[in-house]
Motif scaffolding. Structure first.
Motif, mmCIF file in Angstrom:
data_model
loop_
_atom_site.group_PDB
_atom_site.id
_atom_site.type_symbol
_atom_site.label_atom_id
_atom_site.label_comp_id
_atom_site.label_asym_id
_atom_site.label_seq_id
_atom_site.Cartn_x
_atom_site.Cartn_y
_atom_site.Cartn_z
ATOM 1 N N VAL A 3 0.839 -1.202 0.000
ATOM 2 C CA VAL A 3 0.000 0.000 0.000
ATOM 3 C C VAL A 3 0.874 1.252 0.000
ATOM 4 O O VAL A 3 0.616 2.196 -0.751
ATOM 5 N N ARG A 4 1.908 1.268 0.786
ATOM 6 C CA ARG A 4 2.799 2.437 0.841
ATOM 7 C C ARG A 4 3.493 2.668 -0.499
ATOM 8 O O ARG A 4 3.652 3.804 -0.932
ATOM 9 N N ARG A 5 3.891 1.596 -1.168
ATOM 10 C CA ARG A 5 4.523 1.741 -2.479
ATOM 11 C C ARG A 5 3.534 2.314 -3.492
ATOM 12 O O ARG A 5 3.887 3.163 -4.302
ATOM 13 N N CYS A 6 2.289 1.847 -3.440
ATOM 14 C CA CYS A 6 1.263 2.361 -4.362
ATOM 15 C C CYS A 6 1.011 3.845 -4.123
ATOM 16 O O CYS A 6 0.911 4.625 -5.071
ATOM 17 N N ILE A 7 0.925 4.224 -2.870
ATOM 18 C CA ILE A 7 0.693 5.627 -2.539
ATOM 19 C C ILE A 7 1.879 6.479 -2.977
ATOM 20 O O ILE A 7 1.702 7.573 -3.514
ATOM 21 N N ALA A 8 3.075 5.973 -2.805
ATOM 22 C CA ALA A 8 4.268 6.722 -3.203
ATOM 23 C C ALA A 8 4.322 6.920 -4.716
ATOM 24 O O ALA A 8 4.882 7.900 -5.199
ATOM 25 N N MET A 10 1.680 7.390 -6.682
ATOM 26 C CA MET A 10 0.539 8.172 -7.172
ATOM 27 C C MET A 10 0.965 9.588 -7.542
ATOM 28 O O MET A 10 1.804 10.190 -6.879
ATOM 29 N N ASP A 11 0.348 10.090 -8.576
ATOM 30 C CA ASP A 11 0.613 11.441 -9.047
ATOM 31 C C ASP A 11 -0.501 12.343 -8.498
ATOM 32 O O ASP A 11 -1.512 12.571 -9.151
ATOM 33 N N PHE A 12 -0.324 12.832 -7.283
ATOM 34 C CA PHE A 12 -1.362 13.618 -6.623
ATOM 35 C C PHE A 12 -1.678 14.934 -7.323
ATOM 36 O O PHE A 12 -2.843 15.324 -7.383
#
Length: 101
Positions: A3-8, A10-12
């Motif tokens: 989950v942390r890798r996916c969030i990192a 992401m192009d916010f």
């Protein structure tokens, strides 16, 4: 973790721009900015976008079955591809009477 890798990844900033554009599109159908689109107004939008009568009825029936009398922004976001297609259809050829989409 995964989950942390996916969030990192992401192009916010891009997500923020897409949400802002979706909100603009939502307010095209909610000019008074009430935060909702009445189902009757949604039906007009579906017709204008060339959505077939069968699909139009299906969308409205599903929303009514869920007890909704209007569409809120979160509901709208769940159907963004449909509304983008409708918007593109209307802006590309506003006089097109084709309802086979």
């Amino acid at each position: 973790t995964w989950v942390r890798r996916c969030i990192a990844m992401m192009d916010f900033p891009a997500l923020s721009i897409k949400l802002a554009r979706a909100r603009e599109l939502f307010y095209c159908n909610d000019p008074d900015r009430t935060g909702r689109i009445l189902l009757d107004d949604l039906r007009v939008e579906l017709k204008a976008g060339g959505v077939s009568q069968e699909h139009e009825d299906n969308v409205i029936e599903r929303l009514q079955r869920d007890g909704k009398e209007h569409l809120k922004f979160l509901d709208f976001l769940a159907h963004v591809p449909l509304f983008v297609m409708i918007h593109d259809t209307i802006t590309y050829n506003p006089f097109d009477q084709n309802r086979n989409r």
